[in-house]
Design a protein around this motif. Sequence first.
Motif, PDB file in Angstrom:
ATOM      1  N   PHE A 103      37.363  32.245  50.131  1.00 22.00           N
ATOM      2  CA  PHE A 103      38.417  31.974  49.138  1.00 22.00           C
ATOM      3  C   PHE A 103      39.490  33.062  49.168  1.00 22.00           C
ATOM      4  O   PHE A 103      40.675  32.776  49.310  1.00 22.00           O
ATOM      5  N   SER A 106      41.938  33.244  51.908  1.00 22.41           N
ATOM      6  CA  SER A 106      43.014  32.255  51.900  1.00 22.41           C
ATOM      7  C   SER A 106      44.150  32.623  50.958  1.00 22.41           C
ATOM      8  O   SER A 106      45.202  32.004  50.998  1.00 22.41           O
ATOM      9  N   VAL A 107      43.920  33.604  50.084  1.00 18.13           N
ATOM     10  CA  VAL A 107      45.009  34.037  49.211  1.00 18.13           C
ATOM     11  C   VAL A 107      45.859  35.028  50.000  1.00 18.13           C
ATOM     12  O   VAL A 107      45.335  36.007  50.523  1.00 18.13           O
ATOM     13  N   ALA A 111      50.303  38.124  47.430  1.00 18.43           N
ATOM     14  CA  ALA A 111      50.256  37.531  46.092  1.00 18.43           C
ATOM     15  C   ALA A 111      49.651  38.492  45.082  1.00 18.43           C
ATOM     16  O   ALA A 111      49.899  38.381  43.885  1.00 18.43           O
ATOM     17  N   ILE A 114      51.764  41.885  42.508  1.00 17.74           N
ATOM     18  CA  ILE A 114      52.167  42.017  41.104  1.00 17.74           C
ATOM     19  C   ILE A 114      51.006  42.503  40.240  1.00 17.74           C
ATOM     20  O   ILE A 114      51.142  43.523  39.550  1.00 17.74           O
ATOM     21  N   ILE A 118      50.662  46.195  38.325  1.00 17.82           N
ATOM     22  CA  ILE A 118      50.379  46.360  36.902  1.00 17.82           C
ATOM     23  C   ILE A 118      49.129  47.202  36.689  1.00 17.82           C
ATOM     24  O   ILE A 118      49.081  48.077  35.831  1.00 17.82           O
ATOM     25  N   TRP A 119      48.112  46.969  37.524  1.00 18.80           N
ATOM     26  CA  TRP A 119      46.851  47.691  37.325  1.00 18.80           C
ATOM     27  C   TRP A 119      46.912  49.120  37.849  1.00 18.80           C
ATOM     28  O   TRP A 119      46.428  50.045  37.204  1.00 18.80           O
TER      29      TRP A 119
ATOM     30  N   LEU B  54      48.204  41.518  28.448  1.00 21.63           N
ATOM     31  CA  LEU B  54      49.292  41.768  29.387  1.00 21.63           C
ATOM     32  C   LEU B  54      48.753  42.284  30.719  1.00 21.63           C
ATOM     33  O   LEU B  54      49.283  41.987  31.778  1.00 21.63           O
ATOM     34  N   LEU B  55      47.689  43.098  30.619  1.00 21.02           N
ATOM     35  CA  LEU B  55      47.151  43.706  31.826  1.00 21.02           C
ATOM     36  C   LEU B  55      46.063  42.861  32.462  1.00 21.02           C
ATOM     37  O   LEU B  55      45.908  42.836  33.665  1.00 21.02           O
ATOM     38  N   MET B  56      45.287  42.190  31.634  1.00 16.45           N
ATOM     39  CA  MET B  56      44.116  41.488  32.151  1.00 16.45           C
ATOM     40  C   MET B  56      43.885  40.235  31.317  1.00 16.45           C
ATOM     41  O   MET B  56      43.264  40.300  30.271  1.00 16.45           O
ATOM     42  N   ILE B 229      54.889  33.564  40.955  1.00 14.62           N
ATOM     43  CA  ILE B 229      54.307  34.899  40.806  1.00 14.62           C
ATOM     44  C   ILE B 229      55.356  35.878  40.281  1.00 14.62           C
ATOM     45  O   ILE B 229      55.098  36.614  39.327  1.00 14.62           O
ATOM     46  N   THR B 230      56.545  35.885  40.882  1.00 19.81           N
ATOM     47  CA  THR B 230      57.569  36.834  40.408  1.00 19.81           C
ATOM     48  C   THR B 230      58.048  36.474  39.000  1.00 19.81           C
ATOM     49  O   THR B 230      58.320  37.361  38.212  1.00 19.81           O
ATOM     50  N   MET B 233      55.807  37.823  36.576  1.00 14.37           N
ATOM     51  CA  MET B 233      56.000  39.266  36.438  1.00 14.37           C
ATOM     52  C   MET B 233      57.150  39.569  35.491  1.00 14.37           C
ATOM     53  O   MET B 233      57.013  40.356  34.565  1.00 14.37           O
ATOM     54  N   LEU B 238      50.917  37.431  32.909  1.00 14.02           N
ATOM     55  CA  LEU B 238      49.990  37.551  34.027  1.00 14.02           C
ATOM     56  C   LEU B 238      49.141  36.302  34.253  1.00 14.02           C
ATOM     57  O   LEU B 238      48.777  36.016  35.393  1.00 14.02           O
ATOM     58  N   VAL B 241      50.568  34.314  36.965  1.00 15.67           N
ATOM     59  CA  VAL B 241      50.344  34.912  38.280  1.00 15.67           C
ATOM     60  C   VAL B 241      48.956  34.530  38.794  1.00 15.67           C
ATOM     61  O   VAL B 241      48.777  34.182  39.962  1.00 15.67           O
ATOM     62  N   PHE B 242      47.972  34.587  37.886  1.00 15.22           N
ATOM     63  CA  PHE B 242      46.603  34.248  38.276  1.00 15.22           C
ATOM     64  C   PHE B 242      46.494  32.788  38.689  1.00 15.22           C
ATOM     65  O   PHE B 242      45.783  32.456  39.627  1.00 15.22           O
ATOM     66  N   ILE B 245      47.774  32.525  42.136  1.00 18.30           N
ATOM     67  CA  ILE B 245      46.829  33.083  43.106  1.00 18.30           C
ATOM     68  C   ILE B 245      45.685  32.106  43.366  1.00 18.30           C
ATOM     69  O   ILE B 245      45.300  31.860  44.509  1.00 18.30           O
ATOM     70  N   LEU B 246      45.164  31.507  42.271  1.00 18.19           N
ATOM     71  CA  LEU B 246      44.073  30.542  42.425  1.00 18.19           C
ATOM     72  C   LEU B 246      44.512  29.350  43.267  1.00 18.19           C
ATOM     73  O   LEU B 246      43.810  28.933  44.194  1.00 18.19           O
ATOM     74  N   LEU B 248      46.924  29.183  45.411  1.00 23.65           N
ATOM     75  CA  LEU B 248      47.142  29.614  46.792  1.00 23.65           C
ATOM     76  C   LEU B 248      45.835  29.694  47.567  1.00 23.65           C
ATOM     77  O   LEU B 248      45.744  29.229  48.702  1.00 23.65           O
ATOM     78  N   GLY B 249      44.821  30.292  46.942  1.00 22.63           N
ATOM     79  CA  GLY B 249      43.532  30.426  47.609  1.00 22.63           C
ATOM     80  C   GLY B 249      42.942  29.075  47.931  1.00 22.63           C
ATOM     81  O   GLY B 249      42.499  28.823  49.058  1.00 22.63           O
ATOM     82  N   VAL B 250      42.934  28.179  46.929  1.00 22.24           N
ATOM     83  CA  VAL B 250      42.339  26.857  47.139  1.00 22.24           C
ATOM     84  C   VAL B 250      43.114  26.098  48.220  1.00 22.24           C
ATOM     85  O   VAL B 250      42.521  25.517  49.139  1.00 22.24           O
TER      86      VAL B 250
END
Lengths: 258, 275
Positions: A103, A106-107, A111, A114, A118-119, B54-56, B229-230, B233, B238, B241-242, B245-246, B248-250
Amino acid sequence: MRVLSWTRLEPVVLPIIGALLVIGLYGLLASSVANPLVLPPLGQIGDRLVAIFVDPTISVQFLDTLMRIAVGYVGGGLIGVVIGIAVGSGGWARDVVSPYLSFFRSVAPIAWVIPAAIWFGVGTPATIFVAGYAVVFPVAINTIAGLASTPVNRMRMAASAGAGRLARLVRIQLPSAAPYLLTGFRQAIAYAFMTTVGAEMVAATSGLGFLIYDARVLFDTGLMFAGILVLGALGYLADLGFLGLRRTVFRRFVGDAR
Amino acid sequence: MTATEAIARQQALPETVRRVRLRKALTGTVRFLISLAVLIGIWWVFAVVRNVPLLMPSPPEVMHAFGTLLGSGALVEDTLASLGRILSGLAIGAVGGVLLGLLLGSSRIVRGLLTPLVTLFRFVPPLAWYAPVLAWLGTGEESKIVLIVYTSIFVVAINTLSGMGETPVNARRMLRMSGSSWAQRFFLLDLPHALPYAITGIRIALGNAFMTVVTAEMLGSKVGLGALITNGMTTLSLPKVFVAILVLGVLGLIADRLFVWATNRFLRRFLPWTR
């Protein structure tokens, strides 16, 4: 007896002619377009090329990029080997880790830039994270393939001679997997370069990627081209250096070098 | 043992094999599901304890963002935009790469002349071209597609080239002896041998295309997963953004598996390892 025969000269002469042709054609094209914003003249590119190495404000950028690539590469490589061993030695680790591996592979690494910014912070930390992320996968996947390709009889022999799991891993499987590991690490060089430059464009205020992207704002197309040439040369040198290591330090692991 | 018994045993064997495989697959899935549950649990606890959305963002927040984006149609639009760019860039890059590889493989002089260009370009990341391409082609669709073509063409070309180097010498000698033309040797020998390598190259290029499209969209686009994603930001959300990402991965995973399935299904006769 002709020492300088064409077959020996050809591999050297043709690329040089090719390079000169490309430079010449570019020079003609640039002077006929006569718009330095679109195609900067050769002289301007040369100027900027010198500046990248001489001008301290620019050469800092260049060193920043190199440092990020190196740290991300080594860190990501180590994690990749560990994950590869965990998955490749079978058992429950494979069932648990390998779905995530496919998985996250594939990302697109970029990506994550960002969330990483932040982290961990904008600039160097985010860039290193993303570069490391990109390196993990080719290394891990090649490690898995390498461990899987260990000859079964060698493992059986070691087991019957009383070698435990760890001893078999360290003394039989890893040396057998070494050529695959080398392939993975070689592929990873290109990935490290690619993602570092991308991350620097998006989330950094220094580095060659930033330099190239920032030159757009200042309409300094010559600097863009100089940056591109430096990146190409750096990547090429890194690959050559790696091949050199493969032929010398890791010689005993590489089948085709013998 | 009678003949019928022997046949019965032969048929019985795959049955047990199938059962063992099924059990292995089942334990694998169960272990994966447990680990997934544990992972989401850890993520959730971490997000709640830190309590800085905001962070998580927590899993429900991401799910909520997913629902909203899907409901408004924005997610579908972004995904289609990215996929369209990937596919058109990859198609041009794959065809161009195979042609370039075949050209490099057929002529020693062309190969020698183009070597410096190909070696240099191979190591210049596609994103480095972003700024010049922007100056040449503007911020439109073309600039993104050109970058994807760039990121795929050299991988495919170099793989095709190495495939042409793998043609068996004796087959070539035999064809020459029997008076074959250059075109016959090309279509009967070089092309079929180069194809499996070219296919491997296209598969790598597919992964590269996913990587490149995201950054290209991050740097200047209104639609697309990279733009999502941007935007996430700049609007400080966030969860969006997640979601990107999800997705994109799938998508990347599905695209890769689909590619492998399609080549095995339709180009089987060119793939030596499936024989």
